[in-house]
Write a protein that holds these residues in place. Structure first.
Motif, PDB file in Angstrom:
ATOM      1  N   LEU B 116       0.821  -1.215   0.000  1.00 24.72           N
ATOM      2  CA  LEU B 116       0.000   0.000   0.000  1.00 24.72           C
ATOM      3  C   LEU B 116       0.852   1.262   0.000  1.00 24.72           C
ATOM      4  N   ASP B 117       1.927   1.259   0.818  1.00 24.12           N
ATOM      5  CA  ASP B 117       2.790   2.434   0.895  1.00 24.12           C
ATOM      6  C   ASP B 117       3.974   2.329  -0.057  1.00 24.12           C
ATOM      7  N   ALA B 118       3.954   1.324  -0.947  1.00 24.58           N
ATOM      8  CA  ALA B 118       5.029   1.132  -1.932  1.00 24.58           C
ATOM      9  C   ALA B 118       6.392   1.022  -1.263  1.00 24.58           C
ATOM     10  N   VAL B 119       6.468   0.246  -0.159  1.00 25.96           N
ATOM     11  CA  VAL B 119       7.747  -0.017   0.495  1.00 25.96           C
ATOM     12  C   VAL B 119       8.217  -1.395   0.070  1.00 25.96           C
ATOM     13  N   GLY B 120       9.294  -1.478  -0.700  1.00 28.58           N
ATOM     14  CA  GLY B 120       9.851  -2.750  -1.147  1.00 28.58           C
ATOM     15  C   GLY B 120      11.069  -3.131  -0.346  1.00 28.58           C
ATOM     16  N   PRO B 121      11.640  -4.330  -0.566  1.00 32.03           N
ATOM     17  CA  PRO B 121      12.808  -4.803   0.187  1.00 32.03           C
ATOM     18  C   PRO B 121      13.985  -3.835   0.118  1.00 32.03           C
ATOM     19  N   ASP B 122      14.165  -3.161  -1.022  1.00 29.84           N
ATOM     20  CA  ASP B 122      15.327  -2.278  -1.163  1.00 29.84           C
ATOM     21  C   ASP B 122      15.151  -0.963  -0.413  1.00 29.84           C
ATOM     22  N   ASP B 123      13.893  -0.638   0.003  1.00 32.98           N
ATOM     23  CA  ASP B 123      13.666   0.558   0.813  1.00 32.98           C
ATOM     24  C   ASP B 123      14.012   0.276   2.278  1.00 32.98           C
ATOM     25  N   LEU B 124      14.074  -1.007   2.642  1.00 32.65           N
ATOM     26  CA  LEU B 124      14.432  -1.391   4.010  1.00 32.65           C
ATOM     27  C   LEU B 124      15.876  -1.888   3.992  1.00 32.65           C
ATOM     28  N   ARG B 125      16.375  -2.297   5.179  1.00 41.07           N
ATOM     29  CA  ARG B 125      17.755  -2.794   5.212  1.00 41.07           C
ATOM     30  C   ARG B 125      17.798  -4.317   5.031  1.00 41.07           C
ATOM     31  N   ILE B 126      16.955  -4.859   4.117  1.00 38.26           N
ATOM     32  CA  ILE B 126      16.910  -6.312   3.936  1.00 38.26           C
ATOM     33  C   ILE B 126      18.122  -6.839   3.155  1.00 38.26           C
ATOM     34  N   PRO B 127      18.546  -6.181   2.071  1.00 35.70           N
ATOM     35  CA  PRO B 127      19.758  -6.676   1.395  1.00 35.70           C
ATOM     36  C   PRO B 127      20.984  -6.646   2.323  1.00 35.70           C
ATOM     37  N   ASP B 128      21.092  -5.595   3.160  1.00 38.61           N
ATOM     38  CA  ASP B 128      22.202  -5.520   4.124  1.00 38.61           C
ATOM     39  C   ASP B 128      22.163  -6.692   5.091  1.00 38.61           C
ATOM     40  N   LEU B 129      20.960  -7.111   5.488  1.00 33.19           N
ATOM     41  CA  LEU B 129      20.841  -8.212   6.444  1.00 33.19           C
ATOM     42  C   LEU B 129      21.416  -9.490   5.845  1.00 33.19           C
ATOM     43  N   ALA B 130      21.045  -9.806   4.590  1.00 39.66           N
ATOM     44  CA  ALA B 130      21.543 -11.016   3.935  1.00 39.66           C
ATOM     45  C   ALA B 130      23.071 -10.955   3.853  1.00 39.66           C
ATOM     46  N   ARG B 131      23.603  -9.766   3.549  1.00 40.36           N
ATOM     47  CA  ARG B 131      25.059  -9.609   3.461  1.00 40.36           C
ATOM     48  C   ARG B 131      25.709  -9.854   4.815  1.00 40.36           C
ATOM     49  N   ARG B 132      25.098  -9.291   5.883  1.00 41.10           N
ATOM     50  CA  ARG B 132      25.675  -9.476   7.221  1.00 41.10           C
ATOM     51  C   ARG B 132      25.677 -10.938   7.626  1.00 41.10           C
ATOM     52  N   VAL B 133      24.550 -11.641   7.341  1.00 40.22           N
ATOM     53  CA  VAL B 133      24.458 -13.049   7.720  1.00 40.22           C
ATOM     54  C   VAL B 133      25.602 -13.829   7.075  1.00 40.22           C
ATOM     55  N   ARG B 134      25.918 -13.510   5.812  1.00 33.89           N
ATOM     56  CA  ARG B 134      26.999 -14.225   5.115  1.00 33.89           C
ATOM     57  C   ARG B 134      28.373 -13.784   5.639  1.00 33.89           C
ATOM     58  N   ASP B 135      28.572 -12.468   5.790  1.00 33.07           N
ATOM     59  CA  ASP B 135      29.917 -11.963   6.088  1.00 33.07           C
ATOM     60  C   ASP B 135      30.320 -12.109   7.545  1.00 33.07           C
ATOM     61  N   GLU B 136      29.340 -12.017   8.475  1.00 34.91           N
ATOM     62  CA  GLU B 136      29.707 -11.968   9.894  1.00 34.91           C
ATOM     63  C   GLU B 136      29.624 -13.323  10.577  1.00 34.91           C
ATOM     64  N   GLY B 137      29.391 -14.392   9.813  1.00 35.30           N
ATOM     65  CA  GLY B 137      29.306 -15.727  10.419  1.00 35.30           C
ATOM     66  C   GLY B 137      28.193 -15.834  11.441  1.00 35.30           C
ATOM     67  N   ILE B 138      26.993 -15.365  11.048  1.00 33.92           N
ATOM     68  CA  ILE B 138      25.846 -15.380  11.957  1.00 33.92           C
ATOM     69  C   ILE B 138      25.245 -16.794  12.016  1.00 33.92           C
ATOM     70  N   SER B 139      24.949 -17.262  13.243  1.00 33.47           N
ATOM     71  CA  SER B 139      24.354 -18.595  13.366  1.00 33.47           C
ATOM     72  C   SER B 139      22.850 -18.533  13.619  1.00 33.47           C
ATOM     73  N   GLU B 140      22.351 -17.396  14.186  1.00 39.05           N
ATOM     74  CA  GLU B 140      20.918 -17.299  14.469  1.00 39.05           C
ATOM     75  C   GLU B 140      20.398 -15.890  14.157  1.00 39.05           C
ATOM     76  N   VAL B 141      19.262 -15.837  13.487  1.00 41.29           N
ATOM     77  CA  VAL B 141      18.578 -14.557  13.252  1.00 41.29           C
ATOM     78  C   VAL B 141      17.228 -14.617  13.963  1.00 41.29           C
ATOM     79  N   ILE B 142      17.028 -13.712  14.932  1.00 39.29           N
ATOM     80  CA  ILE B 142      15.754 -13.649  15.653  1.00 39.29           C
ATOM     81  C   ILE B 142      14.875 -12.607  14.962  1.00 39.29           C
TER      82      ILE B 142
END
Lengths: 200, 200
Positions: B116-142
């Protein structure tokens, strides 16, 4: 970061939380909103506050808030000089000005008499009012105080104080508000409106 | 003086009235209160806002608000590096920090997906999250998103995005709030609490 981890933001939230009508939760919300809109909201707001802090002052004659020793209403030559409208607070003055029906001058008491809060006549601008009535040739004093116990006590006290000046004392009419539905009004208002009924 | 008779005060009232949770009437009340307490409230508040406007910034890693390029939580060596708690907003991060039960790091999305408000994944920090999970050796995302339709839609979208990273995905438990009375809870919460019942 938790609010207490960072003192500047934490300080701002604590200050906002002390403003009337705000609490810790709404203060946090406002501060986050301000930080997100730093350029268009936070900076202009900080500057507007600074400007008001530097320029705003009480009119030495009536107690209204303005930027000059004597406020714009007191110095306005188009306003009637013979009538003073007595209000508790600047907010009440603003409310009457929004209506636009009053074209005289004001006297802001700065509160009401209150035995509980130890507010006596000298804590308010009551002595100044008596002086103004004598010095400015006032013919009518409108007591536009709130219809509360403290407001009405203060009105009666002022009436006593001004009794020997022979000035005409009036108060706001009481009755049904414009747009008011009888079913939603308290019994006191309906009784007052009935007593003060007028020809149709 | 009416608010429109004096532009500085009027400007300040209009700005305050646009803040979340405030309106024209409460803004007038707050501004009058500030002017009355100029030295102890208005000036310090203007200065605190100026300071926050100058220093506050978003953490380039997690989106938290702090004063440095990377925030205090991201740089705290005592916090677990393997767990990321995903929240919608900094206010949610603050709420979790007040609880004090989470000792990992955060990722602030900056909102929820919303057609409704035209907010897509790229307007949020979702791509950054995927990058962090890969780069920082994350084992759990809450996924600590709000239990609203938009919040849960966003949680499902993130789960899909992270499916190929093999990171453990968890979400907050749903049930009866501490101190909550059953009679005052909605049916959905009671059903969820029943389904997730546990040994006493």
């Amino acid at each position: 970061m938790a609010p207490n981890a960072h003192s500047d933001i934490e300080t701002l939230i604590e200050m906002m939380a002390r403003l009337p009508g705000l609490g810790p939760r709404s203060a946090r919300r406002v501060v986050l909103h301000l930080i997100k809109k730093r350029a268009v909201l936070l900076l202009p707001l900080a500057q507007a506050m600074q400007r008001v802090a530097e320029t705003a002052r009480e009119c030495s004659r009536c107690g209204n808030i303005g930027t000059t020793e004597i406020c714009e209403i007191c110095t306005d030559p188009e306003r009637a000089t013979g009538t003073i409208c007595v209000v508790e607070d600047v907010a009440d003055l603003w409310a009457i000005e929004r209506g636009g029906a009053f074209l005289g001058r004001y006297h802001v008491l700065g509160g009401t008499l209150s035995a509980l809060d130890a507010v006596g006549p000298d804590d308010l601008r009551i002595p100044d009012l008596a002086r103004r009535v004598r010095d400015e040739g006032i013919s009518e004093v409108i007591l536009a105080l709130n219809a509360t116990v403290d407001g009405q006590t203060t009105a009666h006290y002022i009436a006593d104080e001004l009794a020997d000046t022979c000035v005409a004392l009036t108060s706001l009419a009481q009755g049904v508000p414009i747009g008011g539905e009888l079913d939603y009004l308290d019994d006191g208002t309906i009784s007052a409106a009935l007593k003060a009924r007028k020809g149709f």
